[in-house]
Design an enzyme around this catalytic site. Structure first.
Site, PDB file in Angstrom:
ATOM      1  N   GLU A  45       0.826  -1.219   0.000  1.00  0.00           N
ATOM      2  CA  GLU A  45       0.000   0.000   0.000  1.00  0.00           C
ATOM      3  C   GLU A  45       0.858   1.267   0.000  1.00  0.00           C
ATOM      4  OE1 GLU A  45      -3.739   0.232   0.221  1.00  0.00           O
ATOM      5  OE2 GLU A  45      -2.943   2.098  -0.570  1.00  0.00           O
ATOM      6  N   GLY A  92      11.577  20.191   3.222  1.00  0.00           N
ATOM      7  CA  GLY A  92      11.765  18.737   3.312  1.00  0.00           C
ATOM      8  C   GLY A  92      10.861  17.957   2.368  1.00  0.00           C
ATOM      9  N   LYS A 102       4.930   4.808  -9.827  1.00  0.00           N
ATOM     10  CA  LYS A 102       3.620   4.669  -9.173  1.00  0.00           C
ATOM     11  C   LYS A 102       2.522   4.386 -10.211  1.00  0.00           C
ATOM     12  CE  LYS A 102       4.906   7.889  -5.468  1.00  0.00           C
ATOM     13  NZ  LYS A 102       4.916   9.323  -5.137  1.00  0.00           N
TER      14      LYS A 102
HETATM   15  N1  HSE Z   1       8.987  12.008  -3.409  1.00  0.00           N
HETATM   16  C1  HSE Z   1       7.627  11.601  -3.472  1.00  0.00           C
HETATM   17  C2  HSE Z   1       6.722  12.813  -3.622  1.00  0.00           C
HETATM   18  C3  HSE Z   1       7.175  10.821  -2.274  1.00  0.00           C
HETATM   19  O1  HSE Z   1       7.196  13.934  -3.658  1.00  0.00           O
HETATM   20  O2  HSE Z   1       5.530  12.612  -3.723  1.00  0.00           O
HETATM   21  C4  HSE Z   1       7.683   9.419  -2.279  1.00  0.00           C
HETATM   22  O3  HSE Z   1       7.212   8.729  -3.390  1.00  0.00           O
END
Ligand code: HSE
Length: 425
Positions: free
Chosen positions: A129, A187, A205
């Site tokens: 998930e 961050g 993804k």
């Molecule tokens: N670096 C990704 C983002 C989160 O900025 O959504 C981790 O997949």
């Protein structure tokens, strides 16, 4: 009460969050889930991180072999990221009959099939998930709740870093560099932001999500990708005047001419639900034949949102024995899925054109020759020899647009196409 021991591989942001959530909620899960989940071991080489999290030295392991041979460990949580040694560790855990929960999108996207086959062979589960959009519960929604649907499309803002940057460029008129620097200071963006801003993170993804949505395997290499580095602030502003908002959209469509899978900067109507998804938030908008349109929204990254997804999987695994494997039907057979790169979309096209008679009609002729119907034309009132002219087409095909653009750029019209942005929704 059933007792379940967990090992955590990697105590970075997500691993640390997972450790905190599991230990702080242990009594809560005992009372709500009737299961006692304990962290039995951690594998993390950085001593300062172990100290920072107050990890009991009795649960510190020094190798994956030690984790695999621990009879109290039933579930291994892989939150290290990257392909190796994560792949070796996950396979070792599965071969030892330990179920795995992972947040590793690159690993699952590239080797999910092999991992699932290994899990099946050893009668254990693999849960992922947290690989896609952090705390937003989209994987199990696709795996379980939406199984009654034929899904025709899935569109998402599935990268928080780029959404933050584009939001700042849109709302505050920031430059790309300033918005990126702010995202890094907060961050959200990594020191090396390439994976996010070039669209690789979203591609991994989308490969996982579209494979689930369409019951097939969409190889990540087949996904069309454009990042946000070349987005011109002026296009964001012109788009706003036309009622559009710019987003880095991940789009998967199941069409009669094949599956379209693409990640690129996209204009969507300001009235579309995805247009309201700002800052570092994520959302996935799914269309199925029974449900119609549905949208999941939330934080796609960060210590606790991602730990929420990891811990949800741990609890699911700890309370179920009938492991749920992904319903990918064509597995890894090369070419088994027909991918179309002749996307169907409306297009925003910005042309730098000489401001003289006949230029517009010649540009219009180039579109007309490709049977492209122009829905809107806006010419900005700037006189420096050339003027920006914006054309928005009715839905047409990518190949036709490319041919028309080639004709305009190669002609002696004194006009040049400088931006092409697909319009969705
Ligand atoms: N670096 C990704 C983002 C989160 O900025 O959504 C981790 O997949």
């Amino acid at each position: 009460m059933r007792k379940v021991g967990v090992a955590i591989l990697g105590l970075g942001v997500v691993g640390g969050g997972t450790y905190k959530v599991l230990t702080e909620h242990r009594e809560f899960y005992k009372s709500t889930q009737k299961v006692d989940i304990s962290v039995e071991c951690v594998l993390e080489p950085r001593k300062e991180r172990l100290l920072e999290l107050g990890i009991d030295e009795n649960i510190i392991c020094s190798s994956i072999a030690e984790v695999c041979s621990n009879p109290d460990v039933e579930i291994v949580v892989e939150v290290m990221g990257g392909v190796e040694p994560a792949k070796e560790y996950v396979l070792a855990a599965l071969r030892n009959g330990k179920s795995v929960v992972t947040s590793n999108k690159e690993l699952y996207c590239k080797y999910g099939y092999e991992l699932e086959e290994t899990a099946k062979k050893h009668n254990c589960g693999i849960f992922y998930e947290a690989t896609c959009v952090g705390g937003v519960p989209v994987i199990r929604t696709l795996l379980d709740n939406l199984q009654g649907n034929e899904i025709s499309s899935l569109m998402g803002i599935i990268n928080g870093t780029t959404n933050y940057i584009l939001t700042k460029m849109t709302s505050d008129g920031m430059s790309y560099d300033d918005a990126l620097a702010e995202a890094q200071a907060l961050g959200y963006a990594e020191k090396n932001p390439e994976a996010d801003v070039e669209g690789f993170d979203a591609v991994y993804k989308l490969s996982i999500l579209s494979s689930l949505a369409f019951h097939t395997k969409i190889p990540y290499e087949k996904i069309y990708r454009e990042g946000i580095k070349d987005v011109c602030p002026i296009d964001i502003q012109y788009g706003r005047q036309l009622g559009y908002v710019m987003k880095l959209l991940a789009i998967a469509k199941n069409t009669s001419s094949g599956v379209e899978v693409r990640v690129h900067p996209t204009f969507i109507s300001g009235s579309h639900p995805l247009a309201a998804v700002g800052d570092n938030f994520n959302a996935v908008y799914i269309t199925g034949d029974s449900i119609g349109d549905t949208m999941l929204y939330g934080l796609g990254a960060g210590e606790f949102p991602t730990a929420s997804a990891v811990v949800g999987d741990i609890i699911y695994c700890a309370t179920h024995d009938n492991y749920n494997y992904s319903p990918f039907s064509n597995t890894q057979v090369a070419g088994a899925v027909r991918i179309s790169d002749n996307f169907r979309s409306s297009y925003y096209i910005r042309v730098e054109a000489e401001d003289r008679s006949g230029v517009l009609s010649k540009i219009a002729s180039a579109f007309s020759r490709q049977s492209i119907s122009v829905a809107r034309v806006v010419q900005d009132d700037v006189s420096k020899g050339s003027v920006p002219m914006i054309l928005v087409t009715h839905p047409t095909n990518e190949n036709s647009v490319r041919k028309a653009v080639e004709e305009i750029n190669e002609s002696s019209l004194g006009s040049r196409v400088v931006s092409i942005i697909r319009v969705a929704g």
